[in-house]
Design a protein around this motif. Structure first.
Motif, PDB file in Angstrom:
ATOM      1  N   UNK A  65      10.472  -7.623  -0.618  1.00  0.00           N
ATOM      2  CA  UNK A  65       9.683  -6.205  -1.142  1.00  0.00           C
ATOM      3  C   UNK A  65      10.553  -5.822  -2.217  1.00  0.00           C
ATOM      4  N   UNK A  66       9.895  -6.194  -3.651  1.00  0.00           N
ATOM      5  CA  UNK A  66      10.884  -5.719  -4.691  1.00  0.00           C
ATOM      6  C   UNK A  66      10.130  -4.197  -5.050  1.00  0.00           C
ATOM      7  N   UNK A  67      10.808  -3.324  -5.380  1.00  0.00           N
ATOM      8  CA  UNK A  67      10.592  -1.840  -5.689  1.00  0.00           C
ATOM      9  C   UNK A  67      11.204  -1.601  -7.068  1.00  0.00           C
ATOM     10  N   UNK A  68      10.612  -0.546  -7.660  1.00  0.00           N
ATOM     11  CA  UNK A  68      11.192  -0.017  -8.882  1.00  0.00           C
ATOM     12  C   UNK A  68      12.696   0.667  -8.390  1.00  0.00           C
ATOM     13  N   UNK A  69      13.591   0.322  -9.530  1.00  0.00           N
ATOM     14  CA  UNK A  69      14.823   0.956  -9.436  1.00  0.00           C
ATOM     15  C   UNK A  69      14.857   2.466  -8.642  1.00  0.00           C
ATOM     16  N   UNK A  70      14.013   3.242  -9.618  1.00  0.00           N
ATOM     17  CA  UNK A  70      14.076   4.639  -9.487  1.00  0.00           C
ATOM     18  C   UNK A  70      13.829   4.908  -7.781  1.00  0.00           C
ATOM     19  N   UNK A  97      14.515  -5.240  -2.495  1.00  0.00           N
ATOM     20  CA  UNK A  97      15.230  -5.225  -3.664  1.00  0.00           C
ATOM     21  C   UNK A  97      14.804  -4.504  -4.725  1.00  0.00           C
ATOM     22  N   UNK A  98      15.751  -3.929  -5.639  1.00  0.00           N
ATOM     23  CA  UNK A  98      15.289  -3.460  -6.750  1.00  0.00           C
ATOM     24  C   UNK A  98      14.754  -4.287  -7.861  1.00  0.00           C
ATOM     25  N   UNK A  99      13.889  -3.870  -8.560  1.00  0.00           N
ATOM     26  CA  UNK A  99      13.346  -4.458  -9.536  1.00  0.00           C
ATOM     27  C   UNK A  99      14.136  -5.151 -10.704  1.00  0.00           C
ATOM     28  N   UNK A 146      24.801  -1.399  -0.569  1.00  0.00           N
ATOM     29  CA  UNK A 146      24.216  -1.573  -1.759  1.00  0.00           C
ATOM     30  C   UNK A 146      23.247  -0.768  -2.264  1.00  0.00           C
ATOM     31  N   UNK A 147      23.285  -0.590  -3.696  1.00  0.00           N
ATOM     32  CA  UNK A 147      22.543   0.327  -4.304  1.00  0.00           C
ATOM     33  C   UNK A 147      21.223  -0.231  -4.799  1.00  0.00           C
ATOM     34  N   UNK A 148      21.028  -1.719  -4.757  1.00  0.00           N
ATOM     35  CA  UNK A 148      19.839  -2.386  -5.288  1.00  0.00           C
ATOM     36  C   UNK A 148      19.498  -3.539  -4.385  1.00  0.00           C
ATOM     37  N   UNK A 175       0.872  -1.237   0.134  1.00  0.00           N
ATOM     38  CA  UNK A 175      -0.139  -0.034  -0.068  1.00  0.00           C
ATOM     39  C   UNK A 175       0.980   1.305   0.048  1.00  0.00           C
ATOM     40  N   UNK A 176       1.916   1.238   0.428  1.00  0.00           N
ATOM     41  CA  UNK A 176       2.956   2.175   0.621  1.00  0.00           C
ATOM     42  C   UNK A 176       3.418   2.863  -0.705  1.00  0.00           C
ATOM     43  N   UNK A 177       3.895   1.680  -1.399  1.00  0.00           N
ATOM     44  CA  UNK A 177       4.361   2.050  -2.576  1.00  0.00           C
ATOM     45  C   UNK A 177       3.328   1.287  -3.795  1.00  0.00           C
ATOM     46  N   UNK A 178       2.559   1.783  -4.581  1.00  0.00           N
ATOM     47  CA  UNK A 178       1.814   1.069  -5.551  1.00  0.00           C
ATOM     48  C   UNK A 178       2.826   0.357  -6.661  1.00  0.00           C
ATOM     49  N   UNK A 179       2.702  -0.587  -6.985  1.00  0.00           N
ATOM     50  CA  UNK A 179       3.170  -1.362  -7.961  1.00  0.00           C
ATOM     51  C   UNK A 179       4.505  -2.168  -7.501  1.00  0.00           C
ATOM     52  N   UNK A 180       4.821  -2.144  -6.353  1.00  0.00           N
ATOM     53  CA  UNK A 180       5.644  -2.947  -5.326  1.00  0.00           C
ATOM     54  C   UNK A 180       4.948  -4.214  -5.178  1.00  0.00           C
TER      55      UNK A 180
END
Length: 272
Positions: A70-75, A130-132, A106-108, A42-47
């Motif tokens: 939790x997988x989120x967009x790289x940006x 993790x970044x996508x 780590x950046x991702x 809910x905090x990050x739609x699309x994650x």
């Protein structure tokens, strides 16, 4: 990730000081896990948030922690990591959030450890963010020295205290040699000239107290671990040498959950 060694630690001063008794506000671990998943998405739609480990596999026991990815967009990766404490605090009052030193830069990829007020010490949330772009790369940054925390960026005493709790978990599962290794590495991590003897309650208590001598901020958490060790010695073997009965704090059962161990007796002293 259960009984994880060499981690950022389990410090913090809040928590469920039940000494193995259930608090009236305790909630089932699976319900708590579900609310964490819902809050993250809910905090990050699309994650995407999903259970991992033994809870996902249906093999969890009363000592199993809560593993979530939790997988989120790289940006938005950095912003998402920074927002984790706020998100989790909306689920239940937090007592700590710490980062695994292996991925601190780590950046991702990050691994965060969180504890909630009124929840068993054993039921820690291990949150992998993790970044996508690296969601399917299990080894991303695992061998990258630049991703790791530098000395002074993580707490050795807190990490050693995590080993004391991990040893209780191992004993609760009937794995004395695993407990011995955790205790010995815990003592070594803080340069304490000590080792496991097989008198398990006393071993755990010595390690917990040694961490507090080096970092007084760990006192409250350490005393909860001491209380668990003492409770186990009282309910199992009074000398704490043949086994430990580990009471699970904040358990859903009103009497608390216990696991009694057999009579395997490891040799006193030495290393596993």
């Amino acid at each position: 990730m259960e009984a994880r060694d060499d981690e950022a630690g389990t410090g913090g001063s809040g928590g469920d000081d039940t000494g193995g008794r259930c608090r009236a506000d305790a909630e089932p671990r699976e319900e708590l896990a579900g609310r964490v998943l819902a809050a993250l998405e809910a905090a990050l739609p699309g994650s995407r948030a999903a259970l991992r480990g033994s809870l996902a596999a249906g093999t969890a026991d009363e000592f199993s922690d809560i593993d979530v990815e939790w997988v989120v967009r790289d940006a938005v990766f950095g912003a998402a990591v920074a927002d984790v404490p706020r998100i989790l605090a909306g689920v239940r009052l937090l007592t700590e959030v710490r980062a695994d030193p292996d991925f601190l830069h780590s950046a991702r990829r990050r691994l965060l450890f969180a504890r909630f007020e009124g929840v068993s010490l054993f039921w820690r949330l291990d949150l992998s963010v993790r970044a996508e772009s690296v969601a399917d790369d299990a080894d991303h940054d695992a061998r990258n020295p630049a991703a790791r925390a530098r000395e002074g960026e993580w707490s050795r005493p807190a990490s050693a205290l995590a080993n004391a709790l991990g040893a209780l978990k191992a004993l609760g599962r009937g794995r004395p040699e695993e407990a011995r290794g955790l205790l010995d590495r815990g003592f070594a991590r803080i340069d304490e000239r000590d080792a496991a003897t097989g008198a398990w309650a006393a071993d755990v208590i010595r390690l917990a107290r040694a961490t507090v001598r080096r970092d007084g901020a760990l006192a409250a958490q350490a005393e909860r671990i001491v209380a668990l060790a003492r409770s186990g010695a009282r309910r199992g073997d009074t000398e704490g040498t043949t086994g430990v009965t580990v009471a699970v704090e904040g358990a859903d059962d009103a009497e608390g959950l216990e696991r009694s161990q057999g009579s395997e007796r490891p040799a006193a002293g030495g290393h596993g």
